[in-house]
Design a protein around this motif. Structure first.
Motif, PDB file in Angstrom:
ATOM      1  N   ARG A  47     -24.037  -1.252  10.796  1.00  0.00           N
ATOM      2  CA  ARG A  47     -23.836  -0.690  12.707  1.00  0.00           C
ATOM      3  C   ARG A  47     -25.451  -1.040  12.877  1.00  0.00           C
ATOM      4  NH1 ARG A  47     -20.420   2.921  13.535  1.00  0.00           N
ATOM      5  NH2 ARG A  47     -18.767   3.801  11.697  1.00  0.00           N
ATOM      6  N   ASP A  48     -25.529  -1.616  14.221  1.00  0.00           N
ATOM      7  CA  ASP A  48     -26.667  -2.019  15.377  1.00  0.00           C
ATOM      8  C   ASP A  48     -25.905  -0.814  16.182  1.00  0.00           C
ATOM      9  OD1 ASP A  48     -28.380  -2.353  16.327  1.00  0.00           O
ATOM     10  OD2 ASP A  48     -27.715  -4.667  17.323  1.00  0.00           O
ATOM     11  N   THR A 100     -13.809  -5.009  14.671  1.00  0.00           N
ATOM     12  CA  THR A 100     -15.057  -5.967  13.787  1.00  0.00           C
ATOM     13  C   THR A 100     -14.085  -7.719  13.874  1.00  0.00           C
ATOM     14  OG1 THR A 100     -16.713  -4.325  13.879  1.00  0.00           O
ATOM     15  CG2 THR A 100     -16.484  -6.715  12.743  1.00  0.00           C
ATOM     16  N   THR A 154     -12.280   2.064  11.827  1.00  0.00           N
ATOM     17  CA  THR A 154     -13.240   2.076  11.926  1.00  0.00           C
ATOM     18  C   THR A 154     -14.369   0.533  12.557  1.00  0.00           C
ATOM     19  OG1 THR A 154     -14.122   4.108  11.061  1.00  0.00           O
ATOM     20  CG2 THR A 154     -16.284   2.313  11.702  1.00  0.00           C
ATOM     21  N   PHE A 155     -14.081  -0.375  12.046  1.00  0.00           N
ATOM     22  CA  PHE A 155     -14.090  -2.214  11.572  1.00  0.00           C
ATOM     23  C   PHE A 155     -12.979  -2.910  12.060  1.00  0.00           C
ATOM     24  CE2 PHE A 155     -12.568  -1.475   7.336  1.00  0.00           C
ATOM     25  CZ  PHE A 155     -11.987  -2.786   6.451  1.00  0.00           C
ATOM     26  N   ASP A 176     -22.485   0.665  17.484  1.00  0.00           N
ATOM     27  CA  ASP A 176     -21.294  -0.749  17.052  1.00  0.00           C
ATOM     28  C   ASP A 176     -21.670  -1.140  15.670  1.00  0.00           C
ATOM     29  OD1 ASP A 176     -21.121  -0.775  19.654  1.00  0.00           O
ATOM     30  OD2 ASP A 176     -22.974  -2.206  20.187  1.00  0.00           O
ATOM     31  N   VAL A 177     -20.468  -1.353  14.950  1.00  0.00           N
ATOM     32  CA  VAL A 177     -20.393  -1.796  13.881  1.00  0.00           C
ATOM     33  C   VAL A 177     -20.016  -3.691  14.512  1.00  0.00           C
ATOM     34  CG1 VAL A 177     -18.226  -2.568  11.675  1.00  0.00           C
ATOM     35  CG2 VAL A 177     -18.345  -0.354  12.496  1.00  0.00           C
TER      36      VAL A 177
END
Length: 183
Positions: free
Chosen positions: A64-65, A24, A20-21, A68-69
């Motif tokens: 998160r936004d 990033t 998930t990240f 999005d992470v």
């Protein structure tokens, strides 16, 4: 822009969040001063999985936004037999480095993607990471100024103080070792 939300994962459930990240992580650490490439990312993945399996009190927080992470942070409690304080270039007094497995939480990473920086997201991640921890203090290492001036400023504003310089492994740069005493 939507409101940034935070998700916290403890122990083994944090391993399920790696994918998930990971993008990033790759984005943030591709930039200077890190300039990490595929080999560095592979080493990060191995180290992250190993830490989850072997370090007590492992905790991950994602920012998160929308979907999005945009940032992440993680760490764990230092075990009684930690080598953390042995990496300092000048030793601290023994009472300062005594660990019980419950005394100190170490922040290993705290990163926010460039478009979301200077919006308080790092502070939110930090706050969520430490919320409810039953420890006396928090420690971390970071690159010194001037390469990490914004991070140095943020940590100082959150109450961290420098206790020394750390050289955690042979090819590593020298980092500032910081400590935050909790109330």
């Amino acid at each position: 822009m939507t409101e940034v939300t935070y998700e916290r994962y403890e122990g083994q459930e944090a391993e399920d969040q790696l994918d998930t990240f990971l993008a990033t992580y790759e984005e943030v650490y591709a930039d200077p001063p890190y300039c990490e490439g595929p080999r560095d990312v592979a080493e990060f993945i191995d180290r992250y999985r190993q830490q989850i399996r072997t370090r007590p009190g492992f905790r991950l927080v994602l920012a998160r936004d929308g979907g999005d992470v945009v940032g992440f942070t993680y760490g764990y409690r230092l075990p009684a037999d930690t080598g953390w304080w042995g990496n300092l270039l000048e030793p601290l007094p023994p009472e300062s480095t005594r660990e019980t497995g419950e005394r100190t939480f170490a922040v290993l990473e705290l990163a926010v993607r460039k478009p979301w920086r200077r919006r308080g997201i790092a502070a939110g991640l930090h706050e969520q990471l430490l919320e409810g921890l039953a420890v006396e203090r928090v420690t971390l290492t970071m690159r010194p100024e001037p390469e990490a001036a914004p991070a140095q400023s943020a940590y100082a504003s959150w109450g961290y103080r420098k206790v020394g310089k750390s050289h955690p492994w042979e090819d590593a740069p020298v980092y500032d070792c910081m400590v935050l005493d909790l109330p």
